[in-house]
Every structure is written in C-alpha cells, then in structure tokens.
Design a protein around this motif. Structure first.
Motif, PDB file in Angstrom:
ATOM      1  N   ILE A 346     -64.208  38.515   6.164  1.00  0.00           N
ATOM      2  CA  ILE A 346     -62.973  39.305   6.283  1.00  0.00           C
ATOM      3  C   ILE A 346     -62.075  38.717   7.365  1.00  0.00           C
ATOM      4  O   ILE A 346     -60.849  38.610   7.190  1.00  0.00           O
ATOM      5  CB  ILE A 346     -63.313  40.771   6.575  1.00  0.00           C
ATOM      6  N   TRP A 347     -62.666  38.338   8.494  1.00  0.00           N
ATOM      7  CA  TRP A 347     -61.866  37.739   9.556  1.00  0.00           C
ATOM      8  C   TRP A 347     -61.205  36.447   9.091  1.00  0.00           C
ATOM      9  O   TRP A 347     -60.035  36.180   9.397  1.00  0.00           O
ATOM     10  CB  TRP A 347     -62.734  37.476  10.785  1.00  0.00           C
ATOM     11  N   MET A 348     -61.946  35.615   8.367  1.00  0.00           N
ATOM     12  CA  MET A 348     -61.364  34.361   7.858  1.00  0.00           C
ATOM     13  C   MET A 348     -60.202  34.645   6.920  1.00  0.00           C
ATOM     14  O   MET A 348     -59.158  33.980   6.972  1.00  0.00           O
ATOM     15  CB  MET A 348     -62.442  33.549   7.139  1.00  0.00           C
ATOM     16  N   GLY A 349     -60.366  35.654   6.051  1.00  0.00           N
ATOM     17  CA  GLY A 349     -59.268  36.000   5.146  1.00  0.00           C
ATOM     18  C   GLY A 349     -58.049  36.509   5.883  1.00  0.00           C
ATOM     19  O   GLY A 349     -56.911  36.149   5.556  1.00  0.00           O
ATOM     20  N   LEU A 350     -58.272  37.360   6.902  1.00  0.00           N
ATOM     21  CA  LEU A 350     -57.148  37.886   7.673  1.00  0.00           C
ATOM     22  C   LEU A 350     -56.421  36.788   8.443  1.00  0.00           C
ATOM     23  O   LEU A 350     -55.175  36.754   8.474  1.00  0.00           O
ATOM     24  CB  LEU A 350     -57.649  38.957   8.639  1.00  0.00           C
ATOM     25  N   MET A 351     -57.169  35.873   9.057  1.00  0.00           N
ATOM     26  CA  MET A 351     -56.544  34.797   9.821  1.00  0.00           C
ATOM     27  C   MET A 351     -55.766  33.856   8.905  1.00  0.00           C
ATOM     28  O   MET A 351     -54.665  33.395   9.242  1.00  0.00           O
ATOM     29  CB  MET A 351     -57.611  34.027  10.600  1.00  0.00           C
ATOM     30  N   THR A 352     -56.340  33.563   7.725  1.00  0.00           N
ATOM     31  CA  THR A 352     -55.629  32.695   6.775  1.00  0.00           C
ATOM     32  C   THR A 352     -54.344  33.361   6.300  1.00  0.00           C
ATOM     33  O   THR A 352     -53.292  32.719   6.204  1.00  0.00           O
ATOM     34  CB  THR A 352     -56.538  32.372   5.584  1.00  0.00           C
ATOM     35  N   SER A 353     -54.417  34.672   5.997  1.00  0.00           N
ATOM     36  CA  SER A 353     -53.215  35.391   5.558  1.00  0.00           C
ATOM     37  C   SER A 353     -52.162  35.413   6.663  1.00  0.00           C
ATOM     38  O   SER A 353     -50.962  35.241   6.400  1.00  0.00           O
ATOM     39  CB  SER A 353     -53.584  36.822   5.146  1.00  0.00           C
ATOM     40  N   LEU A 354     -52.605  35.628   7.900  1.00  0.00           N
ATOM     41  CA  LEU A 354     -51.662  35.638   9.015  1.00  0.00           C
ATOM     42  C   LEU A 354     -50.978  34.279   9.179  1.00  0.00           C
ATOM     43  O   LEU A 354     -49.755  34.213   9.416  1.00  0.00           O
ATOM     44  CB  LEU A 354     -52.392  36.023  10.301  1.00  0.00           C
ATOM     45  N   LEU A 355     -51.746  33.199   9.039  1.00  0.00           N
ATOM     46  CA  LEU A 355     -51.163  31.867   9.146  1.00  0.00           C
ATOM     47  C   LEU A 355     -50.126  31.626   8.055  1.00  0.00           C
ATOM     48  O   LEU A 355     -49.037  31.075   8.315  1.00  0.00           O
ATOM     49  CB  LEU A 355     -52.274  30.806   9.069  1.00  0.00           C
ATOM     50  N   MET A 356     -50.435  32.051   6.821  1.00  0.00           N
ATOM     51  CA  MET A 356     -49.480  31.875   5.727  1.00  0.00           C
ATOM     52  C   MET A 356     -48.214  32.692   5.955  1.00  0.00           C
ATOM     53  O   MET A 356     -47.099  32.240   5.649  1.00  0.00           O
ATOM     54  CB  MET A 356     -50.138  32.277   4.399  1.00  0.00           C
ATOM     55  N   VAL A 357     -48.353  33.910   6.506  1.00  0.00           N
ATOM     56  CA  VAL A 357     -47.179  34.733   6.801  1.00  0.00           C
ATOM     57  C   VAL A 357     -46.313  34.075   7.873  1.00  0.00           C
ATOM     58  O   VAL A 357     -45.068  34.074   7.782  1.00  0.00           O
ATOM     59  CB  VAL A 357     -47.623  36.145   7.240  1.00  0.00           C
ATOM     60  N   LEU A 358     -46.947  33.492   8.892  1.00  0.00           N
ATOM     61  CA  LEU A 358     -46.182  32.808   9.932  1.00  0.00           C
ATOM     62  C   LEU A 358     -45.424  31.607   9.369  1.00  0.00           C
ATOM     63  O   LEU A 358     -44.259  31.372   9.723  1.00  0.00           O
ATOM     64  CB  LEU A 358     -47.126  32.357  11.054  1.00  0.00           C
ATOM     65  N   VAL A 359     -46.061  30.823   8.507  1.00  0.00           N
ATOM     66  CA  VAL A 359     -45.378  29.675   7.885  1.00  0.00           C
ATOM     67  C   VAL A 359     -44.202  30.150   7.045  1.00  0.00           C
ATOM     68  O   VAL A 359     -43.106  29.562   7.084  1.00  0.00           O
ATOM     69  CB  VAL A 359     -46.378  28.869   7.044  1.00  0.00           C
ATOM     70  N   LEU A 360     -44.419  31.227   6.264  1.00  0.00           N
ATOM     71  CA  LEU A 360     -43.335  31.754   5.429  1.00  0.00           C
ATOM     72  C   LEU A 360     -42.190  32.271   6.293  1.00  0.00           C
ATOM     73  O   LEU A 360     -41.003  32.036   5.990  1.00  0.00           O
ATOM     74  CB  LEU A 360     -43.875  32.872   4.538  1.00  0.00           C
ATOM     75  N   THR A 361     -42.518  32.961   7.390  1.00  0.00           N
ATOM     76  CA  THR A 361     -41.473  33.482   8.276  1.00  0.00           C
ATOM     77  C   THR A 361     -40.662  32.350   8.901  1.00  0.00           C
ATOM     78  O   THR A 361     -39.419  32.426   8.985  1.00  0.00           O
ATOM     79  CB  THR A 361     -42.116  34.339   9.373  1.00  0.00           C
ATOM     80  N   TYR A 362     -41.351  31.303   9.331  1.00  0.00           N
ATOM     81  CA  TYR A 362     -40.645  30.162   9.912  1.00  0.00           C
ATOM     82  C   TYR A 362     -39.741  29.496   8.875  1.00  0.00           C
ATOM     83  O   TYR A 362     -38.591  29.140   9.175  1.00  0.00           O
ATOM     84  CB  TYR A 362     -41.663  29.142  10.444  1.00  0.00           C
TER      85      TYR A 362
END
Length: 390
Positions: A346-362
């Motif tokens: 679950i932690w790996m999934g959350l961290m990966t999702s957070l990274l993708m959201v940051l890339v999309l936001t940038y």
C-alpha cells in the motif's frame, strides 16, 4: 508368450474415423494385474467389420486380439504410427507430442493408423483420454478402483490437516479459564561459541495428549502470568517461559488494553527478559494474534537492556495467538492482528501515485506559463521595429 488383452470399446464416428481399441495388455503373464490400455485410431473414414463388445470381465486371447488387429489394419491406412511409453500416463506432454506428430502428417496429407500404448501401467493414472484435436472424439477410460483410491487419499489428507489444528494451552484459575496460548511452532536458540543452537519446544507445548506443566501461573482482573515449565532444554535442567501481561485503562482511547509486558526465560537460576509491551498489545476484550513474533528478524520482542542475558537468546513463535483477560470458555475472542493497515504494498502504491501527481502538477504548471504573441506584423502597415540595446 503373446500378450493378452480385454477389448473394451470399438466405435465409428461420422467425423474422420477414430477407433478406440481399449485393451488391457498383460506384460507379464504371472502378474495379471499389470494391464495397459491400448488405443487405435485412423486419419480416414474407413469401414470396419462390426465387432460386438465383449461381456464385462471377458479376456481376449492372443489369437483373437491378433485377428481383430489384422482386420482393422487391413481396412485402415498402411502407415502405422506407434506411440510407446515406458509407463502409460495421460498428461499434457504426451498429448502435445502426439499432436505435433499427427499435425505434421496431416499437413503432408499422409494417411495413418496410430496406436498408443505402453510397456507398463502407471500407478497414478487409471484413466486415459485422447484429445479430439488428434482427429476425432475423446474417450475417458476410468477405473472404479482409481476413484476409490482418490477418495481415500483425499480423506487421509483432510484428516492430516485436521490433526495439525490442536487445542491451545489453557490455564484455569479454579473452574474459569483465564489465559489461552497457541502457536503453530515455538523454538528457542542460544548463542554458544559463536553459533546458534536451536531447540524446538512445539511438541512439548502443543498437540493432542500434550499437557505442559503450568505451575507458577496466576491471573486476576489486572494481571496474568502464564508459566511454561520444561526440562533439559539446551543443556539446562530447568527451563521456564513466562508470559507477564497486564491490562489498564488508557484515557486517550477511553478503553482498556492488555499488553505483554515481558517474556522471561528462567534457566538454572538465571533470568533473561524480553520487553514486548511496545508491540504485543490488544483491546482487553480481544486476543492478540501475529503471524510471526520473534526477538530477531523484525523483532517484536526486544531485550530489556544491552547487558541483559536475553541478548544471548532468540525466541520465535509462528502463527502466535494469546489472550490473558476476559476469556470465555476455551476459545479465543476476536483477534486483534498485528498486521498494520498500511502494508508495504500500500505504501509503494501511495508513493507512486503521489509521484505521478507531482509530475502531472508540474507539467500543468509549465503549460499555464506559456505566453502567446499579442502583436503581429501588418503587411500594409509599417514594419515592427525591435530596438536592440547593448
């Protein structure tokens, strides 16, 4: 001596002919139980003389079997393909090999008569089938004895699984049960001369007919103490495992919780203490369960101090469950499991999702910073001059 067999079945199909000459070939006349099915089929539609099925248990003699084979091969293609195994088994490997050979012959338009048998039967396969992709139907030869053996094997397997589920260790104060302990395995280890020596305590603690000595155990409404007494463990004549538990009210959660304050090892006058209160706890009305409770490899039991003798010991429980308060009968209450809600996955999934959201936001931020030209050259007007300065 010629082989003898039993003719089980002979059929003609409207599709490309497939003949099942299912006989039980006796490889050794002195051992009539070793019988092997024989299957014969062809690639073409042929007309064979009618053959009435024999009565159950009828044994076809060598001459009768040879005569039938001669009539069958006389009317069928003369290209004979023999598939001979050491032991007759029906599996994906055999079917795949036969399919490859016959597919090649079909591609080259070569008519054939195929025979499938073996030198000896398989102890595990009492049925034989032929895939319809080989040019016809599918026949399953089953034996009643095989089904009975399968049922007996399944029954023994279930009995073995049931035997592995044994009752927990139960300590009673008077007529009431106050402490329950269960584990699939329990072992202790000691460090001597730079190597760990192991001792398995499972068979001495759990199992049918096993009654561990519990003298020294006690319990009341706020404290519980379970003592497992052993003899001759890793060279120690007297050896004890002591589970010390307490329950108290925690105002933050407004409920009572119990904790395993300490796991003590007493041996020949020496005491080693592991602290478990930080990891082994549950609501007072629940039991505590964990897949692995140990003092090493993600330890939940920690030596009380760096100088404590517990540093020379290892304790390991597999599939551990304990309850020291509010026990009803001889069964555990609802188990509070040690597995947290946020697992590594679950932690790996959350961290990966957070990274993708940051890339999309940038990316969106960069796109929003783009500015288009607000002035353009007019071909009919004066040209736009852009002054250049040093």
């Amino acid at each position: 001596m010629a082989a003898i067999g039993t003719l089980l079945q002979l059929r003609r199909f409207s599709a490309p002919l497939v003949l099942f000459l299912a006989g039980f070939v006796v490889l050794n006349p002195g051992h009539c139980e070793e019988q092997v099915p024989l299957i014969l089929w062809t690639s073409e539609r042929v007309s064979l003389p009618a053959q009435s099925p024999p009565a159950a248990g009828h044994v076809v003699g060598p001459q009768q079997l040879a005569g039938y084979l001669q009539r069958a091969l006389r009317a069928s293609p003369k290209n004979v393909v023999l598939f001979l195994q050491d032991k007759l088994i029906s599996c994906c490997v055999s079917d795949e090999l036969i399919g490859q050979v016959l597919s090649t012959m079909k591609t080259q338009s070569v008519p054939y008569t195929a025979i499938y048998t073996a030198l000896q039967p398989s102890k595990e396969a009492a049925s034989l089938s032929m895939d319809s992709s080989l040019g016809g139907g599918r026949s399953l030869l089953q034996a009643r004895g095989h089904r009975e053996r399968e049922r007996e094997r399944e029954r023994q397997r279930k009995m073995k699984e049931k035997a592995q589920i044994y009752a927990p260790v139960e300590f009673k104060e008077g007529e009431d049960t106050c402490v329950l302990l269960w584990a699939r395995s329990l072992s202790v280890s000691i460090l001597r001369s730079g190597r760990w020596e192991d001792h398995d305590l499972t068979s001495s603690t759990f199992g049918e007919g096993v009654s561990p000595k519990l003298h020294g155990s006690s319990c009341d409404k706020t404290r519980a103490r379970l003592v497992l007494n052993y003899e001759n463990v890793l060279g120690h004549r007297s050896f004890k495992l002591i589970f010390a538990m307490t329950q108290r009210l925690y105002k933050v959660s407004a409920r009572r919780w119990f904790t395993l304050d300490a796991l003590e090892l007493e041996y020949d006058g020496t005491k080693a203490t592991f602290n478990g209160s930080r990891s082994v706890y549950a609501p007072a009305e629940y039991s505590y369960r964990c897949e692995s409770v140990s003092s090493f490899r993600w330890p939940l039991l920690v030596p009380r101090s760096s100088k404590d003798p517990a540093n020379q010991w290892r304790v390991s429980f597999q599939d551990f469950q304990i309850q020291g308060f509010n026990v009803s009968g001889s069964e555990f209450s609802y188990a509070s499991d040690c597995a947290g809600f946020f697992s590594p996955g679950i932690w790996m999934g959350l961290m990966t999702s957070l990274l993708m959201v940051l890339v999309l936001t940038y990316g969106l931020h960069m796109i929003m910073q783009l500015r288009t030209m607000d002035r353009f050259d007019d071909p009919k007007g004066p040209a736009i001059s852009v002054p250049q300065t040093e």
